[in-house]
Structure formats: C-alpha cells, structure tokens
Design an enzyme around this catalytic site. Structure first.
Site, PDB file in Angstrom:
ATOM      1  N   ASP A 239       0.857  -1.183   0.000  1.00 45.82           N
ATOM      2  CA  ASP A 239       0.000   0.000   0.000  1.00 45.82           C
ATOM      3  C   ASP A 239       0.897   1.238   0.000  1.00 45.82           C
ATOM      4  OD1 ASP A 239      -2.959   0.980   0.592  1.00 45.82           O
ATOM      5  OD2 ASP A 239      -1.602   2.197   1.828  1.00 45.82           O
ATOM      6  N   ASN A 247      -2.238  12.996  -3.424  1.00 48.82           N
ATOM      7  CA  ASN A 247      -3.283  13.518  -4.314  1.00 48.82           C
ATOM      8  C   ASN A 247      -3.700  14.925  -3.913  1.00 48.82           C
ATOM      9  OD1 ASN A 247      -3.559  11.430  -6.166  1.00 48.82           O
ATOM     10  ND2 ASN A 247      -5.015  10.301  -4.890  1.00 48.82           N
ATOM     11  N   HIS A 252      -4.309  14.730  -8.665  1.00 45.01           N
ATOM     12  CA  HIS A 252      -4.521  13.326  -9.036  1.00 45.01           C
ATOM     13  C   HIS A 252      -3.624  12.889 -10.197  1.00 45.01           C
ATOM     14  CE1 HIS A 252      -7.871  12.395  -6.359  1.00 45.01           C
ATOM     15  NE2 HIS A 252      -8.280  13.657  -6.557  1.00 45.01           N
ATOM     16  N   ASP A 256      -1.378   9.618 -10.110  1.00 40.19           N
ATOM     17  CA  ASP A 256      -1.387   8.545 -11.117  1.00 40.19           C
ATOM     18  C   ASP A 256       0.029   8.222 -11.570  1.00 40.19           C
ATOM     19  OD1 ASP A 256      -4.114   8.370 -10.982  1.00 40.19           O
ATOM     20  OD2 ASP A 256      -4.506   9.455 -12.851  1.00 40.19           O
ATOM     21  N   GLU A 282      -4.629   2.386  -4.391  1.00 42.10           N
ATOM     22  CA  GLU A 282      -3.180   2.499  -4.249  1.00 42.10           C
ATOM     23  C   GLU A 282      -2.591   1.211  -3.692  1.00 42.10           C
ATOM     24  OE1 GLU A 282      -4.901   4.408  -0.451  1.00 42.10           O
ATOM     25  OE2 GLU A 282      -5.438   4.240  -2.566  1.00 42.10           O
TER      26      GLU A 282
END
Length: 357
Positions: A239, A247, A252, A256, A282
């Site tokens: 994770d 973010n 965002h 990404d 994630e």
C-alpha cells in the site's frame, strides 16, 4: 463450310470492342495474361490440330493493344501479336468466324497476318464469359485455302468450350484464393481484437500490470500448482503510504504518475514467474510462486527499498508491505486475508516497512 459477317467490323468498332472497360476487366481477371504455357491448354490446341489437320491452332486472349496466346501450336515461340488480327472480328460480332480463303474479301485480305504469317484460312470461336464478355478466341489457321467441314467447326467449338471451362475454373480458384485471403485477414483482425479485449479485461488500464480479475485467476492457478507439486507459495500486499496526501498536495495526475512508477519498480524487482497486480486504488499485490517465507521477506524488502530510494515528487514516497506464506490446505481467501492483515500491521507500526504474517 464458310461463315462470315455480312458487314465485317470496321477499325472503329474493333477498337471500341478491344478497349471496352468491362471486357478488359474480364480478360485481366482471368489472371492468364503474360503467364507461361500450360499443358492443360496446350493439350487442347494439339488436339485441335490433330483432328482438323490445321497446322496452327491457338488460344487467344485479347488485351487492349495485343493478342496474347495462352497456347499456340505451330507458331514457334510467338506468344503475342500487335495490330489487327482475325481474332478481332469474332470479338465484335460475338459469333464464329469461318473463312476458307481470307483473300476473297478485301477487309480480310488486308489483315496484317495475311502477309506477315501467310494465313489463308481461319476458323475462330469466341471465348465468351457467362456475362457475355468476349475474352478472345479458340482458333485454327492454315497457310493455304482450306474447306472447313462441319466436323472441323464442331471440334473447334467443343475445344473452345473446354478452354473456357478451364478459364472459368481458374477464375473460380482465384476468387476462392482471394476470398480465403480476405477471410484470413478478417480472422487475424478478430484475433487481434480478441487479444486486445483479453488484455483490457486482465490489465490495469493505468499501470499496465495485472488487474484484480487477473490476480484472482492467477492466484487460483498457483494454488492448483502447489496442490500438485507441493511447492511453497507466498503473497505480498503493498500500500502506498499517505497516498491521499499525495493527491491532495500534488493533484490526481501526479498521484497517477506515482502509481505507474511504483508498478514499474515492482515489475523490475519481480521475476518472470511472479505476478504483479494492482488490486485497489493504491494497493498492489505480488504473487511469488515457489517462494518460502524467507524468500518473500527478501523480495518485499527489495521492493520497499527501491520505492523508498525514489524521489518522484521531490520527497520520498514509501510503501508498507505485508507478506504471507501459504499454509497447508489453505485457500486463496485465507492467504489474502493474512497478507492483508500483515500489511495493516506494517502501517500501524509506522509504515515504510515489511511485516510478516
């Protein structure tokens, strides 16, 4: 017997017939122009010469500006002629042309082959397609006046039909070949589309690694291998630490890019037989076939360290990892739950670390 048009075609009619686009397309669709002699046609012209006594027999295909002889018995090496020939007249009339002495009519006396080849008698049957296009003629000629008998004409007509049947067969085979090529091309397109769809169904669109569906399927396959071979199997759950903060701080799009970069790092640390998958926003999972607990911890530390050394956003990005090794008779759900619990333990203990189940 002798058969000739009451009004032989003039030069303009001949030229119009020779260059008619539909007729030319039909001739060229045979695929026979400029092809070498073939026994199947040569047999017909030899037979015509033997049965009629004509010294020269040939299968003539009329291109726009030449007569091409697919088979020519008695003409030596001649394969084509340019200029007006006797074969042009059956082309215009669509009927047989039977001449016992070509010098008896001025229109035929002036055909160039009368002087160049010495032709004196001619018998030609049009080679006509089912749609009515005249491709050329099946012909017999003599170098002296000849009285063609009804039997001669019947023989030439029958052999003309045989030649036309062979031409139709060739065209049908070409059509079948072309259709087969089109079919193969369509099959390849469908295969490519199926591969693309299959890849879409099993690949995470953002990162390019396996998606959750592919992960679940791969884990079941590996469990089946373990059952047969008794080899070890381990699972890592990863994770990205504080991903929401990434973010919120950088947007965002930057988040990404981090996920894509982490997926690439994990793939670089994994073996060919390992399966790297994105199983959540994630969250990543890595299936490690033939790997015991010690090996799983080593791989997990290598992956954690590789991510920690990165500096994509001007500051370290880290991951927490939980590792679990399959117990005897354990199923996929239990293995996944234990690895996930180990991941939770790693995050609770301070993140950027590996916890073993």
């Amino acid at each position: 017997m002798e058969s000739k048009p009451t009004t032989p075609a003039d030069a303009a009619q001949i030229q119009a017939a020779l260059t008619d686009p539909r007729r030319l397309a039909a001739v060229r669709d045979t695929g026979l122009l400029d092809t070498p002699p073939e026994e199947v046609f040569d047999r017909l012209t030899r037979l015509a010469a033997k049965l009629t006594g004509a010294p020269v027999t040939f299968v003539s295909l009329l291109d726009a500006d030449r007569d091409f002889y697919k088979s020519a018995y008695g003409l030596g090496t001649t394969r084509q002629l340019s200029g007006r020939t006797f074969c042009h007249y059956p082309l215009v009339s669509g009927q047989a042309l039977i001449l016992e002495d070509v010098t008896q009519l001025p229109v035929f006396r002036d055909v160039p082959t009368v002087n160049s080849l010495g032709i004196r008698a001619y018998a030609g049957i049009p080679l006509r397609t089912e749609s009515g296009e005249v491709l050329g003629s099946f012909c017999a000629v003599d170098f002296k006046p000849k009285q063609w008998t009804e039997q001669d004409v019947e023989i030439i007509s029958e052999l003309a039909h045989s030649a036309m049947r062979e031409i139709r067969l060739r065209m049908a085979l070409q059509d079948a070949s072309a259709l087969n090529q089109q079919l193969q091309a369509q099959i390849q397109k469908v295969d490519a589309l199926n591969r693309a769809l299959s890849e879409m169904a099993t690949t995470d669109a953002l990162t390019g690694v396996a998606n959750r569906r592919a992960f679940d399927h791969s884990l079941q396959l590996e469990l089946a291998i373990v059952e047969r071979r008794g080899t070890p199997l381990s699972l890592l759950m990863l994770d990205v630490d504080h991903f929401k903060r990434i973010n919120d701080t950088y947007g965002h799009e930057a988040g990404d890019k981090v996920l894509v970069a982490i997926a690439q790092l994990l793939g670089g640390c994994a073996r060919v037989i390992d399966v790297v998958a994105r199983v959540g926003g994630e969250e990543f999972a890595v299936i490690l076939p033939n790997t015991d607990a010690g090996g799983a911890h080593e791989v997990a530390e290598r992956m954690r360290s590789a991510v920690a050394r990165s500096n994509w956003l001007g500051q370290p990005t880290t991951v927490s990892i939980g590792a679990a090794t399959l117990h005897d008779k354990e199923d996929a759900a239990s293995l996944y739950a234990r690895a996930d619990a180990a991941l939770y333990a790693a995050k609770t203990a301070g993140r950027d670390r590996v916890a073993m189940a």
